[in-house]
Structures are given as structure tokens and as C-alpha cells.
Design an enzyme around this catalytic site. Structure first.
Site, short mmCIF file in Angstrom:
data_model
loop_
_atom_site.label_atom_id
_atom_site.label_comp_id
_atom_site.label_asym_id
_atom_site.label_seq_id
_atom_site.Cartn_x
_atom_site.Cartn_y
_atom_site.Cartn_z
N SER A 33 68.46 21.49 -3.55
CA SER A 33 69.37 20.48 -3.00
C SER A 33 69.20 19.13 -3.69
CB SER A 33 69.12 20.34 -1.50
OG SER A 33 67.81 19.83 -1.30
N LYS B 127 69.55 7.88 -12.38
CA LYS B 127 70.92 8.35 -12.20
C LYS B 127 71.66 7.67 -11.04
CE LYS B 127 70.68 12.93 -14.26
NZ LYS B 127 71.00 14.34 -14.07
P1 NAP Z 1 65.86 17.69 -8.68
O1 NAP Z 1 66.75 16.56 -8.29
O2 NAP Z 1 64.40 17.48 -8.71
O3 NAP Z 1 66.23 18.91 -7.71
C1 NAP Z 1 65.65 20.17 -7.76
C2 NAP Z 1 65.68 20.76 -6.35
O4 NAP Z 1 65.09 22.04 -6.43
C3 NAP Z 1 64.87 19.96 -5.36
O5 NAP Z 1 65.67 19.03 -4.69
C4 NAP Z 1 64.32 21.04 -4.43
O6 NAP Z 1 65.22 21.27 -3.34
C5 NAP Z 1 64.27 22.27 -5.29
N1 NAP Z 1 62.91 22.54 -5.76
C6 NAP Z 1 62.10 21.72 -6.48
N2 NAP Z 1 60.91 22.32 -6.72
C7 NAP Z 1 60.99 23.54 -6.16
C8 NAP Z 1 60.09 24.64 -6.04
N3 NAP Z 1 58.87 24.59 -6.59
N4 NAP Z 1 60.49 25.74 -5.37
C9 NAP Z 1 61.73 25.81 -4.81
N5 NAP Z 1 62.62 24.79 -4.89
C10 NAP Z 1 62.25 23.69 -5.54
O7 NAP Z 1 66.25 18.21 -10.14
P2 NAP Z 1 67.70 18.33 -10.79
O8 NAP Z 1 67.97 17.13 -11.59
O9 NAP Z 1 68.64 18.73 -9.72
O10 NAP Z 1 67.45 19.52 -11.83
C11 NAP Z 1 67.12 20.80 -11.37
C12 NAP Z 1 67.03 21.80 -12.51
O11 NAP Z 1 68.28 21.88 -13.16
C13 NAP Z 1 66.02 21.46 -13.59
O12 NAP Z 1 65.41 22.68 -14.00
C14 NAP Z 1 66.87 20.90 -14.72
O13 NAP Z 1 66.30 21.12 -15.99
C15 NAP Z 1 68.13 21.73 -14.56
N6 NAP Z 1 69.33 21.03 -15.05
C16 NAP Z 1 70.04 21.63 -16.05
C17 NAP Z 1 71.16 21.01 -16.54
C18 NAP Z 1 71.94 21.67 -17.66
O14 NAP Z 1 72.73 20.96 -18.31
N7 NAP Z 1 71.81 22.95 -17.88
C19 NAP Z 1 71.59 19.79 -16.01
C20 NAP Z 1 70.85 19.21 -14.96
C21 NAP Z 1 69.72 19.85 -14.50
P3 NAP Z 1 64.66 21.54 -1.85
O15 NAP Z 1 63.59 20.52 -1.62
O16 NAP Z 1 65.86 21.34 -0.99
O17 NAP Z 1 64.15 22.95 -1.82
#
Ligand code: NAP
Length: 337
Positions: A168, A97
């Protein structure tokens, strides 16, 4: 290429088996007929082929959408993919991305501000979205349609005083961008890893950029969006923040399939949800444990399926200049989830 590769579209769309690695795709006949795709690594379980093939068939657009796995050693092939006469659009997913912008001519305002592109639009002159026009794209533009997808279910809510974002990562930045545009006064970003670090207001940081039409940015003279205060806090401070806020958005993967018994908010804080909005962007399962519990305690709940559908709808419209059949797509996702 996978077994069944020569099957016609209706077989693919039913089976969802539209997955191959980039070099295989470029060497195949699929590459020379009109196509769109999701590009990332891994992409095997992506629901995007189901969405876009359903939508294209419904709109009688003669195109097939594939899931193309870009393994790290094949990244050098990305330009070949994008310069094809038959390329009509791409969704970009993890881990590309950020770096995909290096292959593009222009980045739309919100995507630039957030630092993530999830949709590539090949522009031909004239830009009609007609897939029978075979011509190398004149330019490639990157968009972030998560912004639109996240904002859509919130349209009926004017603004919020204070908001909480759990996590985040990439999606959190799209969420923050939308909340700033809604002129929220304070956003608490709850992080396990970034506490003590200064958070930036995305709009303020990017002031002066051209934010394009997708930003839905409205000037509020009483409270400019760039005045939103963004504070990173720890999970220990979540209770206090929840007392002050009127919306919480979960952008962590906690509670996602298969770990559906998990929740990012401890049970003892759930009574604080009364009359607040709890928005979980996870769409598998449709109702996470967090949403179920928040609802029980009187919250208005919003799941991630609509965000997922509307980010796709925005991409579809950018590619083909026609609306995606949203209800049809929702129906197929509900029956096949
Ligand atoms: P990402 O870049 O990996 O970010 C997720 C964030 O969540 C991490 O930066 C971390 O923040 C926190 N995290 C990760 N594992 C964790 C844990 N075990 N416990 C607590 N906090 C945790 O992922 P993303 O792309 O942002 O996506 C995140 C979620 O959103 C996924 O479930 C994805 O499927 C969903 N999503 C949905 C849509 C939709 O269209 N509905 C679109 C995009 C994403 P910290 O390190 O700061 O705690």
C-alpha cells in the site's frame, strides 16, 4: 565530486558514474550546461542516468543526465536547482515524491490524485524542448509518469472484474489509479499494516479535479470508474481474493534483489494463478520468484522492466517533445542488468 568528474559524456554514460550531492552539483560546471537529473536520497544505484543518457545520445540531444543526491540538510537548495537556465527536467524519487510539490507551480491531475510527483517539467515559452534555448523556466509542472508506465503493458487488456494489489505504498497508489481507470469493479489492497482501515477510491475522492491528458480516463456510462470498490484486506484473506480476481499486482519489494528467493505469495496459493495475470513491478531481477512460479501454474506474467522503461519514456517525451528510443533503452538495460 567523484573521481573522473571531468571525463566526457561517453565515459560517464558507460561507467554510470554520474552521481554527486546537490551542493557539489550546483557548484560544478555540469550545472551550467544543459542537464536533467534524478533527485532523491539515495540515488547512487539509479538506472535513470543510463536510460536518459542513452536516449539523449540516440536522439542527438546535447544534454547530460545526472543522479543528484539530496541529503536532508540540502533541501533548501532545490529552488536554485530548478531555476537554472540549463535545467531541462528532473525525475523525483524517494523520499521527495510528496514534498516536491511545494516547489512547483502546477501539478498534473493524476499526480495530484495519487499524491506523488516523479517527474518535473520546466516549461519555457515557447515550449519546444530545445536544449540550446537558455532561459529561466517560466513555470514548473509536476507529473506522475508511473501511471503511464504501469498502464502501458496492460493496454491490450480491456478490463478486469476484480484485482489484487499487494502493498500500500507509493507505487500501489499509481497502480490503483490505473486499475480504477480500467473500471475494475473491486480492488483488494493487501496490506500487513492497514487492515481494518477504510480505503478510498482515488477517482471518487478527486472528482471534479482536472485530470489532464495523462490520465487516460475514459467515461464508461455503464460502470463509472469512481464506482470501483477498494477494500483493504490482510494476507490471511489473500487466498479468497485470488479465487475471485483476474489480476494480481505486486508492489511490495519482496523478491527484489538481493532477496530473490522470497515471494509475497505463499507456495500453497500459487495453483490459483491459472489463467490469471500476475504483474510484478519489480524489475531487478527481471523475472521474480513470484513470476516464475505463477507462470508455471498457467498465469500470464508481466515483469516491471516495461513499466520502468515507459515511465522514463513519458518523462523524456515531456521534457524534449520527442519519443524516447524505447527498444534501444531496453537493449542497454538488458545488457547492463
Ligand atoms: P513503498 O512506498 O515503500 O511501498 C511498498 C509497500 O510494500 C509498503 O507500503 C508495504 O505495504 C509493503 N511492504 C514493504 N515491505 C514489505 C515486506 N517486507 N513484506 C510485505 N510487504 C511489504 O515503495 P514503492 O515506492 O511503492 O515501491 C515498491 C516496489 O515497487 C519497489 O520494489 C520498487 O522498486 C518497485 N517500483 C517499480 C517501478 C517500476 O517502474 N517498475 C516503479 C516504482 C516502484 P504494507 O505496509 O501496507 O504491507
Amino acid at each position: 565530486m567523484k573521481k573522473g568528474a571531468n571525463q566526457p559524456l561517453f565515459f560517464w554514460a558507460k561507467s554510470g558514474d554520474l552521481h554527486m550531492i546537490l551542493s557539489e552539483f550546483l557548484a560544478s560546471a555540469y550545472h551550467v550546461s544543459p542537464h536533467a537529473l534524478v533527485l532523491g536520497h539515495p540515488v547512487e544505484h539509479s538506472r535513470s542516468p543510463l536510460i536518459h543518457n542513452t536516449a539523449a545520445r540516440d536522439r542527438k540531444i546535447d544534454i547530460t543526465y545526472y543522479a543528484v543526491d539530496c541529503i536532508p540538510e540540502e533541501r533548501y537548495l532545490i529552488p536554485k536547482l530548478f531555476e537554472s537556465e540549463s535545467f531541462f527536467g528532473a525525475n523525483i524519487t524517494i523520499p521527495l515524491k510528496k514534498e516536491i510539490s511545494g516547489y512547483l507551480d502546477e501539478i498534473d491531475g493524476p499526480a495530484k490524485a495519487i499524491g506523488a510527483v516523479n517527474t518535473v517539467v520546466p516549461v519555457r515559452n515557447p515550449n519546444t524542448g530545445d536544449v540550446s534555448v537558455r532561459q529561466k523556466p517560466d513555470k514548473l509542472i509536476g507529473y506522475n509518469t508511473d501511471v503511464y508506465g504501469f498502464a502501458k503493458p496492460l493496454e491490450k487488456y480491456q478490463t478486469f472484474k476484480k484485482a489484487i494489489i499487494l502493498g500500500s505504498g507509493g507505487a500501489a497508489r499509481a497502480v490503483q489509479y490505473v486499475l480504477e481507470n480500467k473500471h475494475v469493479s473491486t480492488i483488494y489492497v493487501v496490506s500487513r499494516t492497514k487492515t481494518g482501515k477504510k480505503s478510498n477510491n482515488i477517482l471518487k475522492k478527486n472528482l471534479g479535479e482536472n485530470f489532464g491528458d495523462a490520465s487516460s480516463r475514459e467515461r464508461n456510462p455503464d460502470f463509472p470508474a469512481e464506482n470501483t470498490e477498494v477494500v483493504t484486506i490482510s494476507y490471511d484473506e489473500l487466498g479468497q481474493a485470488l479465487k475471485e480476481s483476474d489480476i494480481l499486482v505486486n508492489t511490495t519489494p519482496v523478491g527484489m534483489h538481493p532477496n530473490i528467493e522470497e515471494s509475497p505469495v505463499p507456495d500453497n496459493l500459487m495453483p490459483l494463478f491459472s489463467d490469471k495475470i500476475c504483474y510484478d513491478i519489480i524489475y531487478n531481477p527481471l523475472q521474480t520468484r513470484l513470476l516464475k512460479k505463477a507462470k508455471k501454474h498457467g498465469a500470464i506474467t508481466i515483469g516491471g522492466l516495461d513499466m520502468f522503461i515507459y515511465q522514463a519514456a513519458r518523462a523524456f517525451e515531456l521534457w524534449f517533445q520527442t519519443p524516447m528510443p524505447v527498444d534501444k533503452v531496453r537493449e542497454i538495460l538488458m545488457t547492463k542488468s
